[in-house]
Design a protein around this motif. Structure first.
Motif, PDB file in Angstrom:
ATOM      1  N   LEU A 152       0.382  -1.130  -0.026  1.00  0.00           N
ATOM      2  CA  LEU A 152      -0.082   0.008   0.076  1.00  0.00           C
ATOM      3  C   LEU A 152       1.402   1.324   0.199  1.00  0.00           C
ATOM      4  CD1 LEU A 152      -2.436  -1.139   2.204  1.00  0.00           C
ATOM      5  CD2 LEU A 152      -3.012  -1.614   0.321  1.00  0.00           C
ATOM      6  N   ALA A 153       2.517   0.723   0.574  1.00  0.00           N
ATOM      7  CA  ALA A 153       2.903   2.431   0.775  1.00  0.00           C
ATOM      8  C   ALA A 153       3.296   2.836  -1.088  1.00  0.00           C
ATOM      9  CB  ALA A 153       3.700   1.569   1.393  1.00  0.00           C
ATOM     10  N   LEU A 154       4.275   1.265  -1.063  1.00  0.00           N
ATOM     11  CA  LEU A 154       4.592   1.786  -2.295  1.00  0.00           C
ATOM     12  C   LEU A 154       3.857   1.942  -2.686  1.00  0.00           C
ATOM     13  CD1 LEU A 154       6.761  -1.623  -2.518  1.00  0.00           C
ATOM     14  CD2 LEU A 154       7.956   0.863  -2.728  1.00  0.00           C
ATOM     15  N   ASN A 181       2.388   6.476  -7.347  1.00  0.00           N
ATOM     16  CA  ASN A 181       1.579   6.974  -7.950  1.00  0.00           C
ATOM     17  C   ASN A 181       1.684   8.335  -9.039  1.00  0.00           C
ATOM     18  OD1 ASN A 181      -1.065   7.580  -8.842  1.00  0.00           O
ATOM     19  ND2 ASN A 181      -2.130   8.381  -6.834  1.00  0.00           N
ATOM     20  N   PRO A 182       1.930   8.256 -10.256  1.00  0.00           N
ATOM     21  CA  PRO A 182       2.284   8.969 -11.371  1.00  0.00           C
ATOM     22  C   PRO A 182       1.477  10.180 -10.914  1.00  0.00           C
ATOM     23  CG  PRO A 182       1.455   7.334 -12.627  1.00  0.00           C
ATOM     24  CD  PRO A 182       1.246   6.564 -11.452  1.00  0.00           C
ATOM     25  N   LYS A 183       0.341  10.371 -10.463  1.00  0.00           N
ATOM     26  CA  LYS A 183      -0.435  11.903  -9.773  1.00  0.00           C
ATOM     27  C   LYS A 183       0.009  12.500  -8.590  1.00  0.00           C
ATOM     28  CE  LYS A 183      -4.446  10.415 -11.707  1.00  0.00           C
ATOM     29  NZ  LYS A 183      -5.652  10.193 -11.359  1.00  0.00           N
ATOM     30  N   TYR A 184       1.457  11.411  -8.267  1.00  0.00           N
ATOM     31  CA  TYR A 184       1.948  11.878  -7.281  1.00  0.00           C
ATOM     32  C   TYR A 184       3.216  12.877  -7.317  1.00  0.00           C
ATOM     33  CZ  TYR A 184       5.241  11.647  -2.812  1.00  0.00           C
ATOM     34  OH  TYR A 184       6.182  12.419  -1.974  1.00  0.00           O
ATOM     35  N   THR A 185       3.015  14.003  -7.249  1.00  0.00           N
ATOM     36  CA  THR A 185       4.118  14.935  -8.072  1.00  0.00           C
ATOM     37  C   THR A 185       4.283  15.879  -7.922  1.00  0.00           C
ATOM     38  OG1 THR A 185       5.230  15.151 -10.313  1.00  0.00           O
ATOM     39  CG2 THR A 185       2.194  15.759  -9.777  1.00  0.00           C
ATOM     40  N   GLU A 186       5.664  16.150  -7.662  1.00  0.00           N
ATOM     41  CA  GLU A 186       6.457  17.869  -7.313  1.00  0.00           C
ATOM     42  C   GLU A 186       5.178  19.037  -8.207  1.00  0.00           C
ATOM     43  OE1 GLU A 186      10.255  18.055  -6.585  1.00  0.00           O
ATOM     44  OE2 GLU A 186      10.695  15.578  -6.792  1.00  0.00           O
ATOM     45  N   ALA A 187       4.883  18.595  -9.317  1.00  0.00           N
ATOM     46  CA  ALA A 187       4.218  19.917 -10.399  1.00  0.00           C
ATOM     47  C   ALA A 187       3.083  20.597  -9.740  1.00  0.00           C
ATOM     48  CB  ALA A 187       3.497  19.331 -11.435  1.00  0.00           C
ATOM     49  N   ASN A 199       3.087  20.592  -6.206  1.00  0.00           N
ATOM     50  CA  ASN A 199       3.400  20.617  -4.652  1.00  0.00           C
ATOM     51  C   ASN A 199       3.545  19.850  -3.967  1.00  0.00           C
ATOM     52  OD1 ASN A 199       4.870  23.400  -5.095  1.00  0.00           O
ATOM     53  ND2 ASN A 199       2.787  24.472  -5.603  1.00  0.00           N
ATOM     54  N   CYS A 200       3.355  18.390  -4.339  1.00  0.00           N
ATOM     55  CA  CYS A 200       2.900  17.046  -4.334  1.00  0.00           C
ATOM     56  C   CYS A 200       1.939  16.941  -3.037  1.00  0.00           C
ATOM     57  CB  CYS A 200       3.968  17.119  -2.601  1.00  0.00           C
ATOM     58  SG  CYS A 200       5.752  16.755  -3.342  1.00  0.00           S
ATOM     59  N   LYS A 201       0.471  17.190  -3.287  1.00  0.00           N
ATOM     60  CA  LYS A 201      -0.818  17.799  -3.574  1.00  0.00           C
ATOM     61  C   LYS A 201      -0.989  16.056  -2.676  1.00  0.00           C
ATOM     62  CE  LYS A 201      -2.364  21.329  -5.231  1.00  0.00           C
ATOM     63  NZ  LYS A 201      -3.665  21.688  -6.802  1.00  0.00           N
ATOM     64  N   LEU A 202      -0.650  15.588  -2.841  1.00  0.00           N
ATOM     65  CA  LEU A 202      -0.699  13.627  -2.639  1.00  0.00           C
ATOM     66  C   LEU A 202      -0.131  13.054  -1.562  1.00  0.00           C
ATOM     67  CD1 LEU A 202      -2.053  11.902  -5.942  1.00  0.00           C
ATOM     68  CD2 LEU A 202      -3.557  13.088  -4.282  1.00  0.00           C
ATOM     69  N   GLN A 203       0.747  14.006  -1.401  1.00  0.00           N
ATOM     70  CA  GLN A 203       1.719  13.743   0.374  1.00  0.00           C
ATOM     71  C   GLN A 203       1.742  12.835   1.166  1.00  0.00           C
ATOM     72  OE1 GLN A 203       5.215  13.845   0.039  1.00  0.00           O
ATOM     73  NE2 GLN A 203       5.152  12.570   1.671  1.00  0.00           N
ATOM     74  N   PRO A 204      -0.092  13.872   2.281  1.00  0.00           N
ATOM     75  CA  PRO A 204      -0.903  13.263   3.158  1.00  0.00           C
ATOM     76  C   PRO A 204      -1.500  12.341   2.717  1.00  0.00           C
ATOM     77  CG  PRO A 204      -1.286  15.429   2.447  1.00  0.00           C
ATOM     78  CD  PRO A 204      -0.872  15.272   0.929  1.00  0.00           C
ATOM     79  N   GLU A 205      -1.672  11.275   1.205  1.00  0.00           N
ATOM     80  CA  GLU A 205      -1.811   9.590   1.242  1.00  0.00           C
ATOM     81  C   GLU A 205      -0.232   9.504   1.907  1.00  0.00           C
ATOM     82  OE1 GLU A 205      -4.267   9.289  -2.379  1.00  0.00           O
ATOM     83  OE2 GLU A 205      -5.217  10.806  -2.320  1.00  0.00           O
ATOM     84  N   VAL A 206       0.363   9.498   0.813  1.00  0.00           N
ATOM     85  CA  VAL A 206       1.564   9.269   1.466  1.00  0.00           C
ATOM     86  C   VAL A 206       2.044   8.937   2.236  1.00  0.00           C
ATOM     87  CG1 VAL A 206       4.202   8.735   0.998  1.00  0.00           C
ATOM     88  CG2 VAL A 206       3.172   9.373  -1.145  1.00  0.00           C
ATOM     89  N   ASP A 207       1.939   9.610   2.833  1.00  0.00           N
ATOM     90  CA  ASP A 207       2.289   9.941   4.825  1.00  0.00           C
ATOM     91  C   ASP A 207       0.768   8.667   5.249  1.00  0.00           C
ATOM     92  OD1 ASP A 207       4.160  11.867   4.611  1.00  0.00           O
ATOM     93  OD2 ASP A 207       2.679  13.369   5.382  1.00  0.00           O
TER      94      ASP A 207
END
Length: 398
Positions: free
Chosen positions: A155-157, A162-168, A170-178
């Motif tokens: 699940l973490a990997l 996820n290609p949508k997790y991007t710095e373009a 500003n990493c809006k999906l960082q909370p999901e990664v965390d």
């Protein structure tokens, strides 16, 4: 004369019969009352037996209070054996032994030294025993904790890759990664804390008893009280020790033992101890995710250090920099330093140490993915708060 006499007899007999008939209901009522009492008594007895109480049992005599040992050796031995007894009579004798021992110590330095030697490390040993019993009692096992790792690694990997997790953005999906990584961090870094929160492990009860023991020992000598500078109380001490009791990392660290030892022992070139600590933190994170470790390459370290120094000099970061004395691209700089394979580079500024650099890249999507990709080689170098990583998938011996 005969007839009147017969009539009299009949009347008397009738009176006797009548008296008997009048008394009969009274006897029947009495018998019925006794029967009801017996039934109730029987039911009460059956209920008591069902509840584990034997109404016919002879009450046990109260336990005899243990005899107070005659000397200091006996007092110390009794305290060590019975300090945590749940029997009131033994606890009372423990208190008497403590009092006697304190009185005997007085100004007798030789006895004080003997007591210190006798109790040195005792509470720590008891803490280990209490911790082991608490873990076994809760049913927590290394296998159960590693099952959490196995369930959450994919699940973490998935969240990280996820290609949508991007710095373009500003990493809006960082909370999901965390969120996806949180259970892994919890088990990997603090298995005891996870077991307390999620698996019913209780250390507060044993901790309170051990703290009471520490206070008692402190009455003999201050050096025997407390849990050292690192730990506020017994529970904190046991939580730290729990990393050895529930070593969820053992499998990964054992399989990578030679590589990790080689990284730690590496000398020469531009490598520093802080660079090695940086790689150690990164490898720990990779192992948490179930990824293989990377081995340090000195040629790539030289390329990374040179790039970090140049970035610090010009006050900005970048991968391709015209006029760079060591080469415009990461590949140019690696080749100039003597590394022939292809490389993938991470750069940053603002990290005060190696661990901070890892977690700064952790919060940068593409750099994050680069750190956990299927590489086997790493070069690292820093200058001030500027850090550079070079990764390669070539042979570990390159």
């Amino acid at each position: 004369m005969m007839r009147p006499q017969r009539l009299t007899w009949i009347r008397v007999g009738a009176a006797v019969v009548l008296a008997a008939l009048v008394a009969l209901p009274v006897c029947l009522a009495q018998d019925d009352d006794d029967f009801v009492k017996e039934v109730r008594k029987k039911k009460a007895r059956e209920k008591a037996i069902a509840e584990g109480k034997d109404p016919d049992a002879v009450p046990e005599a109260p336990p005899e209070k243990p005899k107070l040992p005659p000397d200091a050796d006996g007092w110390m031995s009794f305290i060590q054996r019975k300090w945590n007894s749940d029997r009131p009579e033994e606890q009372e004798t423990v208190k008497e032994c403590v009092t006697k021992l304190k009185e005997a110590i007085g100004t007798e330095q030789a006895l004080r030294d003997k007591v210190i030697k006798n109790f040195s490390g005792f509470k720590e040993k008891e803490a280990d025993r209490e911790l082991g019993e608490a873990i076994r009692g809760s049913g927590v096992t290394i296998e159960a904790l590693r099952k959490v790792l196995d369930e959450h690694r994919p699940l973490a990997l998935k969240a990280i890759m996820n290609p949508k997790y991007t710095e373009a953005d500003n990493c809006k999906l960082q909370p999901e990664v965390d969120k996806a990584c949180a259970p892994l961090f919890a088990v990997w870094r603090d298995p005891i804390g996870y077991a307390i929160e999620k698996m019913g492990l209780d250390l507060k009860g044993p901790g309170a008893s051990l703290d009471a023991l520490a206070r008692t020992l402190g009455e003999f000598d201050a050096s025997l009280a407390g849990w050292g500078e690192k730990f506020e109380n017994a529970e904190a001490y046991m939580r730290s020790r729990g990393l050895e009791f529930l070593n969820v990392k053992e499998k990964e660290y054992k399989s990578n033992k030679k590589l990790l030892e080689a990284n730690d022992a590496l000398q020469g070139g531009t490598i520093t101890d802080e660079d090695k600590r940086h790689v150690a933190v990164l490898n720990d994170y990779r192992m948490m995710l179930g990824k293989g470790c990377v081995t340090i390459n000195l040629a790539l370290c030289q390329a990374c250090t040179g790039h970090s120094k140049y970035q610090e000099k010009i006050g900005r970061i970048g991968h391709n920099i015209d006029g760079h004395p060591d080469g415009r691209t990461p590949q140019d700089r690696a080749k100039r330093a003597g590394f022939g394979g292809s490389v993938a580079e991470n750069c940053l500024m603002g990290a005060g140490d190696g661990a901070a650099a890892v977690w700064q890249w952790y919060n940068a999507a593409e750099h994050h993915r680069n750190m956990i990709a299927n590489h086997s080689i790493i070069g690292v170098g820093h200058s001030g708060v500027y850090w550079t990583q070079n990764f390669s998938g070539g042979s570990r011996n390159q």
